[in-house]
Design an enzyme around this catalytic site. Structure first.
Site, short mmCIF file in Angstrom:
data_model
loop_
_atom_site.label_atom_id
_atom_site.label_comp_id
_atom_site.label_asym_id
_atom_site.label_seq_id
_atom_site.Cartn_x
_atom_site.Cartn_y
_atom_site.Cartn_z
N THR A 145 36.42 -12.62 9.03
CA THR A 145 36.02 -12.76 8.00
C THR A 145 35.76 -14.69 7.27
OG1 THR A 145 36.57 -13.74 5.22
CG2 THR A 145 38.16 -12.27 6.71
N GLU A 198 36.30 -16.10 5.23
CA GLU A 198 38.10 -16.34 4.67
C GLU A 198 39.17 -17.25 5.13
OE1 GLU A 198 38.92 -16.06 1.27
OE2 GLU A 198 40.46 -16.42 0.86
N TYR A 216 45.26 -11.09 2.25
CA TYR A 216 43.68 -11.16 2.80
C TYR A 216 43.20 -11.64 4.07
CZ TYR A 216 38.69 -9.79 3.36
OH TYR A 216 37.85 -9.82 3.97
N LYS A 262 43.65 -10.42 8.51
CA LYS A 262 41.87 -10.67 9.66
C LYS A 262 42.60 -11.15 10.35
CE LYS A 262 38.29 -7.83 6.97
NZ LYS A 262 38.43 -7.24 7.78
P1 NAP Z 1 33.64 -2.82 0.75
O1 NAP Z 1 32.51 -3.25 0.11
O2 NAP Z 1 35.02 -3.78 -0.02
O3 NAP Z 1 34.19 -2.33 1.87
C1 NAP Z 1 35.05 -1.32 2.04
C2 NAP Z 1 35.34 -0.01 2.77
O4 NAP Z 1 36.46 0.13 3.84
C3 NAP Z 1 35.27 1.47 1.65
O5 NAP Z 1 34.35 1.78 2.49
C4 NAP Z 1 36.79 1.47 2.19
O6 NAP Z 1 36.48 3.30 1.58
C5 NAP Z 1 36.68 1.95 3.11
N1 NAP Z 1 38.28 1.49 3.28
C6 NAP Z 1 39.44 0.95 3.21
N2 NAP Z 1 40.46 1.27 3.05
C7 NAP Z 1 40.48 2.13 3.84
C8 NAP Z 1 41.25 2.33 4.82
N3 NAP Z 1 42.89 2.26 4.61
N4 NAP Z 1 40.91 3.56 6.08
C9 NAP Z 1 39.77 3.87 5.67
N5 NAP Z 1 38.83 3.46 5.02
C10 NAP Z 1 39.24 2.59 4.14
O7 NAP Z 1 33.64 -3.93 1.64
P2 NAP Z 1 32.42 -4.99 2.06
O8 NAP Z 1 31.88 -5.65 1.60
O9 NAP Z 1 31.76 -4.15 2.76
O10 NAP Z 1 32.76 -4.95 3.70
C11 NAP Z 1 33.25 -5.33 5.29
C12 NAP Z 1 33.67 -5.75 5.87
O11 NAP Z 1 33.59 -7.00 6.57
C13 NAP Z 1 35.68 -5.58 5.21
O12 NAP Z 1 35.94 -5.51 6.25
C14 NAP Z 1 35.68 -6.98 4.94
O13 NAP Z 1 36.60 -7.50 4.22
C15 NAP Z 1 34.23 -7.90 5.47
N6 NAP Z 1 33.82 -9.23 5.23
C16 NAP Z 1 32.92 -8.86 3.87
C17 NAP Z 1 32.59 -10.22 4.08
C18 NAP Z 1 31.75 -10.28 2.38
O14 NAP Z 1 31.65 -11.15 2.15
N7 NAP Z 1 31.28 -8.43 2.24
C19 NAP Z 1 32.81 -11.44 4.64
C20 NAP Z 1 33.38 -11.03 5.74
C21 NAP Z 1 34.03 -9.78 6.03
P3 NAP Z 1 36.49 3.95 0.01
O15 NAP Z 1 35.44 3.58 -0.37
O16 NAP Z 1 37.49 5.27 0.82
O17 NAP Z 1 37.07 2.36 -0.69
O1 G4F Z 2 33.39 -12.55 -4.59
P1 G4F Z 2 34.61 -13.15 -4.40
O2 G4F Z 2 35.92 -12.13 -5.07
O3 G4F Z 2 34.76 -13.44 -2.47
P2 G4F Z 2 36.22 -14.09 -2.63
O4 G4F Z 2 37.28 -14.03 -2.38
O5 G4F Z 2 34.87 -15.20 -1.59
O6 G4F Z 2 35.80 -13.01 -0.80
C1 G4F Z 2 34.71 -12.10 -0.21
O7 G4F Z 2 33.64 -12.83 0.24
C2 G4F Z 2 35.29 -12.95 1.58
C3 G4F Z 2 34.32 -14.43 2.92
O8 G4F Z 2 34.95 -15.34 2.46
C4 G4F Z 2 35.19 -11.89 2.25
F1 G4F Z 2 36.16 -11.85 3.54
C5 G4F Z 2 35.86 -10.61 1.38
O9 G4F Z 2 36.08 -9.64 1.42
C6 G4F Z 2 34.96 -10.73 -0.08
O10 G4F Z 2 33.56 -10.34 0.57
O11 G4F Z 2 35.34 -14.65 -4.61
C7 G4F Z 2 34.64 -15.69 -4.99
C8 G4F Z 2 34.98 -17.35 -5.54
C9 G4F Z 2 36.24 -17.46 -4.97
O12 G4F Z 2 36.73 -19.01 -5.06
C10 G4F Z 2 37.07 -17.03 -6.57
O13 G4F Z 2 38.58 -17.36 -7.10
O14 G4F Z 2 35.21 -17.19 -6.91
C11 G4F Z 2 35.40 -17.08 -7.92
N1 G4F Z 2 35.72 -16.45 -8.87
C12 G4F Z 2 36.10 -17.89 -9.49
N2 G4F Z 2 35.50 -16.55 -11.21
C13 G4F Z 2 35.64 -15.60 -9.22
C14 G4F Z 2 35.75 -15.13 -10.17
N3 G4F Z 2 36.19 -14.04 -8.62
C15 G4F Z 2 36.01 -12.92 -9.31
N4 G4F Z 2 36.09 -12.06 -7.86
N5 G4F Z 2 36.26 -13.00 -9.72
C16 G4F Z 2 36.00 -13.90 -11.20
O15 G4F Z 2 35.96 -13.62 -12.15
#
Ligand code: NAP
Ligand code: G4F
Length: 345
Positions: A131, A133, A155, A159
Site C-alpha cells: 500500500t 500508506e 497499519y 504492511k
Molecule cells: P477490505 O474491503 O477491508 O477487505 C479486507 C478483507 O480482508 C475482507 O475480506 C476481510 O474479511 C479480510 N480479513 C480481515 N481480517 C482477516 C483475517 N484475520 N483472516 C482472513 N481474512 C481477513 O479491503 P480492500 O479495500 O478490499 O483491500 C484489499 C487489500 O488491499 C487489503 O490488504 C488492503 O490493506 C490493501 N490495500 C487497499 C487499498 C485500497 O485503497 N482499497 C490500497 C492499498 C492496499 P471479513 O469480511 O471477514 O472482514
Molecule cells: O478513506 P481513508 O480512511 O483511507 P486511507 O487512510 O488513505 O487508507 C486507505 O488507503 C490506503 C492506501 O493509501 C490503504 F492501504 C488502506 O487500506 C485504505 O484503503 O482516509 C483518507 C483520508 C485520510 O487522510 C483521513 O484523515 O481522509 C481523511 N479523512 C477526513 N475525514 C477521513 C475522514 N477519513 C475517514 N475514514 N473518515 C473521515 O471522517
C-alpha cells in the site's frame, strides 16, 4: 453458474474475497476462465460480503490469516497456481485502536502465509497487497517504487513488514512473489467507514433528507484515488510476467478530501459548505498529508493504465449510493426510522 471444474483451468486462491478488491478480482479471474477459491473467516453471520453475488461460482474455504494451520490446509485444498493475498485489517484509523491485531493480520499473517506456501505449494505465484500508506510522511513526490518508506500508522508499519517479507522470500527461495504498491482505490463496494464512501453515502442520505450533516476530519489530506475495478487487473498482470517484481499502481492525480466532498455534493445540486461539520473524532494521531503515485513502471512493463478518472469515480459512487439509499428509504418507510440516524463512523 456453478463452481467450475476442468483439468486445464488455472486455479487462483484469493484471501480477502469478502472485501472490495477480493470481489472485483474474483469477477475478473472468473471472466478470464479461472477456477477461483476464496478464503473467508467464520463469523456469527454467514458472510460472503462483497462477493455475495458470486457465491455459487467460488469455492469458499474457511481460514484466518492469524491461524497458520488453516492457511496450510487452505493451500493444500485449493492447489492454486496463483495466490492473491488481499486479507487485512485495512482501516488505518482502527490500526491505532487495535495495533497488535493489525500487526498479526497484516504483518505476521503474511509471514505465516509465505511459510505455508513454501511448505505446501512453493511453485504457486504470490501477490501481496502492499500500500501507498507505507510512504506515509512522503520523502518525495510523486512516489515511485524507489521512494524511501516512512509509514505513519500501525497499519502502514505492519504492511511494510509484509512487503519486505514478500521481497525476502523471492530473494531467498526460488519463489515467484510480487508486491503491488497500490494507491487508494474506491468503488460503490467500498466500506462505509472509508472517507470516499462515507461522503457519497451521506450525500445520498442528505439528498433523501435522512440526515442533515456530514461529519469529517481533515479535509486537506490529499489522495491519489482510482477505481478498484481497474486496479485488480494490475494485480493479475503482475503474476503473468516472466520475473517477479514490485509495482506502484496509481492514477498520477491527487485531490484533497475537500475536492471529493465538493464534487459529490455538486453532483446532487447541493453546496457542501451547508452540510459539512468538522469533527475531531475523525482526525488521525499522525496524518499522511499527501499521496501521489507515479505508475510509469506498471504502464510500461504491464501495459496497465486506469480507465476511470476522478470525476467518473465520484459520479459512479454517488449514483450507486443514491440507489442504495432510495431502496433503504422505500424499505423502511413503514417502520423502523432508526436506520436513518447519523452514522457514527
Ligand atoms: P477490505 O474491503 O477491508 O477487505 C479486507 C478483507 O480482508 C475482507 O475480506 C476481510 O474479511 C479480510 N480479513 C480481515 N481480517 C482477516 C483475517 N484475520 N483472516 C482472513 N481474512 C481477513 O479491503 P480492500 O479495500 O478490499 O483491500 C484489499 C487489500 O488491499 C487489503 O490488504 C488492503 O490493506 C490493501 N490495500 C487497499 C487499498 C485500497 O485503497 N482499497 C490500497 C492499498 C492496499 P471479513 O469480511 O471477514 O472482514
Ligand atoms: O478513506 P481513508 O480512511 O483511507 P486511507 O487512510 O488513505 O487508507 C486507505 O488507503 C490506503 C492506501 O493509501 C490503504 F492501504 C488502506 O487500506 C485504505 O484503503 O482516509 C483518507 C483520508 C485520510 O487522510 C483521513 O484523515 O481522509 C481523511 N479523512 C477526513 N475525514 C477521513 C475522514 N477519513 C475517514 N475514514 N473518515 C473521515 O471522517
Amino acid at each position: 453458474m456453478k463452481f467450475r471444474e476442468g483439468k486445464d483451468m488455472k486455479r487462483a486462491l484469493i484471501t480477502g474475497i469478502t472485501g472490495q478488491d477480493g470481489s472485483y478480482l474474483a469477477e475478473h479471474l472468473l471472466d478470464l476462465g479461472y477456477q477461483v477459491c476464496g478464503l473467508r473467516r467464520r463469523s456469527s453471520q454467514l458472510n460472503y460480503g462483497c462477493s455475495e453475488h458470486l457465491k455459487d461460482d467460488i469455492e469458499f474455504i474457511y481460514a484466518d490469516m492469524t491461524d497458520m494451520g488453516s492457511l496450510i490446509r487452505a493451500i493444500d485444498k485449493a492447489k492454486p497456481d496463483e495466490i492473491y493475498n488481499l486479507a487485512a485489517q485495512s482501516f488505518v484509523q482502527t490500526s491505532w485502536e487495535q495495533p497488535i491485531l493489525t500487526s498479526q493480520i497484516d504483518g505476521i499473517g503474511v509471514s505465516k502465509f509465505l511459510e505455508a506456501i513454501r511448505m505446501v505449494k512453493p511453485r504457486s505465484r504470490f501477490y501481496q497487497a502492499s500500500t501507498s500508506e507505507m510512504f506515509g510522511k512522503v520523502q518525495e513526490t510523486p512516489q515511485t517504487e524507489k521512494t524511501p518508506f516512512y509509514p505513519r500508522s500501525p497499519y502502514g508499519i505492519a504492511k511494510l513488514y509484509g512487503h519486505w517479507m514478500t521481497i525476502n522470500y523471492r530473494e531467498s527461495y526460488p519463489m515467484f512473489t510480487c508486491s503491488g504498491i497500490l494507491f487508494n482505490h474506491e468503488s460503490p463496494r467500498r466500506g462505509l467507514e472509508f472517507v470516499t464512501r462515507k461522503i457519497t453515502h451521506t450525500v445520498a442520505r442528505i439528498k433523501y433528507q435522512q440526515v442533515n450533516e456530514l461529519r469529517l476530519g481533515n479535509l486537506d489530506a490529499k489522495r491519489d484515488w482510482g477505481f478498484a475495478g481497474d486496479y485488480v487487473k494490475a494485480m493479475h498482470l503482475m503474476l503473468q510476467q516472466e520475473t517477479p517484481d514490485d509495482y506502484v499502481i496509481a492514477t498520477g492525480e491527487t485531490h484533497t478530501v475537500r475536492d471529493f466532498v465538493e464534487q459529490a455534493f455538486k453532483y446532487v445540486g447541493l453546496n457542501y459548505k451547508d452540510y459539512v461539520v468538522s469533527d475531531q473524532r475523525f482526525m488521525r494521531p499522525a496524518e499522511v498529508e499527501i499521496l501521489l503515485g507515479d505508475s510509469s513502471k506498471a504502464r510500461k512493463k504491464l501495459g496497465w493504465k486506469p480507465e476511470i478518472n476522478f470525476e467518473q469515480l465520484v459520479c459512479m459512487m454517488v449514483e450507486e449510493d443514491l440507489r442504495v439509499v432510495y431502496d433503504e428509504v422505500a424499505r423502511f418507510d413503514h417502520g423502523n426510522k432508526r436506520v436513518y440516524g447519523q452514522l457514527s463512523i
